[in-house]
Scaffold this active site. Structure first.
Site, mmCIF file in Angstrom:
data_model
loop_
_atom_site.group_PDB
_atom_site.id
_atom_site.type_symbol
_atom_site.label_atom_id
_atom_site.label_comp_id
_atom_site.label_asym_id
_atom_site.label_seq_id
_atom_site.Cartn_x
_atom_site.Cartn_y
_atom_site.Cartn_z
ATOM 1 N N LYS A 203 25.486 -3.622 -0.158
ATOM 2 C CA LYS A 203 26.964 -3.592 -0.199
ATOM 3 C C LYS A 203 27.511 -2.835 1.004
ATOM 4 O O LYS A 203 28.712 -2.607 1.100
ATOM 5 C CB LYS A 203 27.432 -2.893 -1.482
ATOM 6 C CG LYS A 203 26.922 -3.508 -2.760
ATOM 7 C CD LYS A 203 27.302 -2.600 -3.937
ATOM 8 C CE LYS A 203 26.492 -2.937 -5.166
ATOM 9 N NZ LYS A 203 26.561 -1.852 -6.158
ATOM 10 N N HIS B 273 4.609 5.804 11.687
ATOM 11 C CA HIS B 273 4.158 5.664 10.292
ATOM 12 C C HIS B 273 3.223 6.846 10.021
ATOM 13 O O HIS B 273 2.007 6.687 9.915
ATOM 14 C CB HIS B 273 3.444 4.323 10.127
ATOM 15 C CG HIS B 273 3.228 3.879 8.709
ATOM 16 N ND1 HIS B 273 3.384 4.714 7.614
ATOM 17 C CD2 HIS B 273 2.856 2.668 8.213
ATOM 18 C CE1 HIS B 273 3.111 4.034 6.514
ATOM 19 N NE2 HIS B 273 2.793 2.785 6.847
ATOM 20 N N ARG C 15 0.798 -1.227 0.000
ATOM 21 C CA ARG C 15 0.000 0.000 0.000
ATOM 22 C C ARG C 15 0.831 1.278 0.000
ATOM 23 O O ARG C 15 0.591 2.190 -0.781
ATOM 24 C CB ARG C 15 -0.904 0.069 1.255
ATOM 25 C CG ARG C 15 -2.232 -0.567 1.132
ATOM 26 C CD ARG C 15 -2.603 -1.152 2.470
ATOM 27 N NE ARG C 15 -1.616 -2.160 2.795
ATOM 28 C CZ ARG C 15 -1.679 -3.419 2.340
ATOM 29 N NH1 ARG C 15 -2.689 -3.803 1.630
ATOM 30 N NH2 ARG C 15 -0.731 -4.296 2.607
ATOM 31 N N THR C 16 1.777 1.357 0.912
ATOM 32 C CA THR C 16 2.453 2.649 1.094
ATOM 33 C C THR C 16 3.256 3.006 -0.151
ATOM 34 O O THR C 16 3.155 4.115 -0.677
ATOM 35 C CB THR C 16 3.352 2.601 2.349
ATOM 36 O OG1 THR C 16 2.571 2.087 3.425
ATOM 37 C CG2 THR C 16 3.875 3.982 2.705
HETATM 38 N N1 CP Z 1 -0.407 -0.073 5.836
HETATM 39 C C1 CP Z 1 0.820 -0.290 5.295
HETATM 40 O O1 CP Z 1 1.834 0.339 5.660
HETATM 41 O O2 CP Z 1 0.825 -1.269 4.337
HETATM 42 P P1 CP Z 1 2.118 -1.733 3.520
HETATM 43 O O3 CP Z 1 3.059 -2.383 4.507
HETATM 44 O O4 CP Z 1 1.607 -2.683 2.480
HETATM 45 O O5 CP Z 1 2.743 -0.506 2.935
#
Ligand code: CP
Length: 308
Positions: A81, A130, A52-53
């Site tokens: 590396k 996040h 998603r992100t």
């Molecule tokens: N919600 C979220 O961060 O999903 P992803 O890990 O798929 O980006």
């Protein structure tokens, strides 16, 4: 001054509100935004997996008329590396106008911001933060409920390592009359630093419980989370805890008719697929909202960089 987004608290309540207003306007008038990033490039530096992100950031930049470049795992970059985050970001600043970075180590995007010549967006750092998921969650709550205050919010599952939970609490604790119901087993309770430095410092109303059924009827929002295998050192602990909470139609029958069930996704077992058909399930609408709020954020940070 160059603006980054490392922590949701980097944004004032007024700035969050303006970003959500822009996201709403993009949803209503997408054509009006289709050229605002023409000639600009977004680099997605993902040292940890994502669906998603990363893809919503890339779709967001494309829908703003810009271009994208990047990598989707540490293995396909020179991090494999031994290149440092500082050097990576310095170099990518020569190729892109804005960077979205996900990293398994807490604080890596903050280090990146110290060395970047372009805005850095934290797209998730370990078990820490996040912030763009939080903007997604706030937009979803505002669109579903019409407000960001006077809500009882249940957060359920892995509250210890769940970076989406930590950022969402940091954001919602700034609004009036939010009551938090923290539903987690003993081993996955919210870290003391969030309880003490956020909830207690701000005088928030909260309760910690281990069972979801007795509190279901109180909730306006139920924010389910996955028990994250990748954050455990011991597989036996993961296996013991992974199915502690499974939201099914029977448990949902205990809830208010206007409950909103949210989940940052990916889901594993913690929400039964039968729940997907219930109008109260808003996690796929939530995932869709992520693209619009990231469009609003890219636009804002690039405008601020132009003025810097
Ligand atoms: N919600 C979220 O961060 O999903 P992803 O890990 O798929 O980006």
């Amino acid at each position: 001054m160059l603006r980054h987004l490392i922590d949701i608290e980097d944004l004032s309540i007024e700035e969050i509100s303006a970003l959500l207003d822009t996201a709403d306007d993009i949803i209503a008038n997408p054509a009006a935004y289709s050229e605002v990033c023409r000639g600009k490039k977004l680099a997605t530096l993902f040292f940890e997996p994502s669906t998603r992100t990363r893809l919503s950031f890339e779709a967001a930049m494309m829908e703003l008329g810009g271009n994208v470049l990047g990598f989707s795992s540490a293995d396909t970059s020179s991090a494999s590396k031994g290149e440092s985050v500082a050097d990576t970001v310095r170099v990518v600043s020569c190729y892109a106008d804005i960077i979205a970075m996900r990293h398994p180590k807490e604080g890596a995007p903050m280090v990146g911001a110290q060395f970047a010549d372009v805005p850095i967006i934290n797209a998730g750092d370990g078990g820490h933060n996040h912030p763009t998921q939080t903007l997604t969650d706030l937009l979803t709550i505002r669109r579903e409920k019409g407000r960001l205050d006077k809500l009882t919010v249940g957060l359920c599952g892995d509250l210890k390592f769940g970076r989406t939970v930590h950022s969402l609490i940091a954001a919602l604790s700034r609004y009036e009359n939010i009551r938090f119901v923290l539903i987690a087993p003993e081993e996955l309770r919210l870290p003391q630093y969030v309880l003490r430095d956020v909830l207690e410092r701000r005088g928030c109303d909260y309760v910690e419980v281990e069972e979801m059924e007795p509190v279901m009827g109180e909730l306006d929002i139920l924010y389910m989370t996955r028990v994250q295998k990748e954050r455990f050192f011991n597989e036996a602990d993961y296996i013991r805890l992974k199915d502690t909470y499974i939201l099914d139609t029977e448990k949902l029958s205990l809830a208010k008719p206007d409950l909103s069930v949210m989940h940052p996704l990916p889901r594993v077992n913690e929400i039964s697929v039968q729940v997907d058909n219930d109008p109260r399930a808003c996690y796929f609408r939530q995932a869709r909202n992520g693209k619009y709020v990231r469009m609003a954020l890219i636009k804002k940070l690039l405008e601020a960089a132009k003025e810097a």
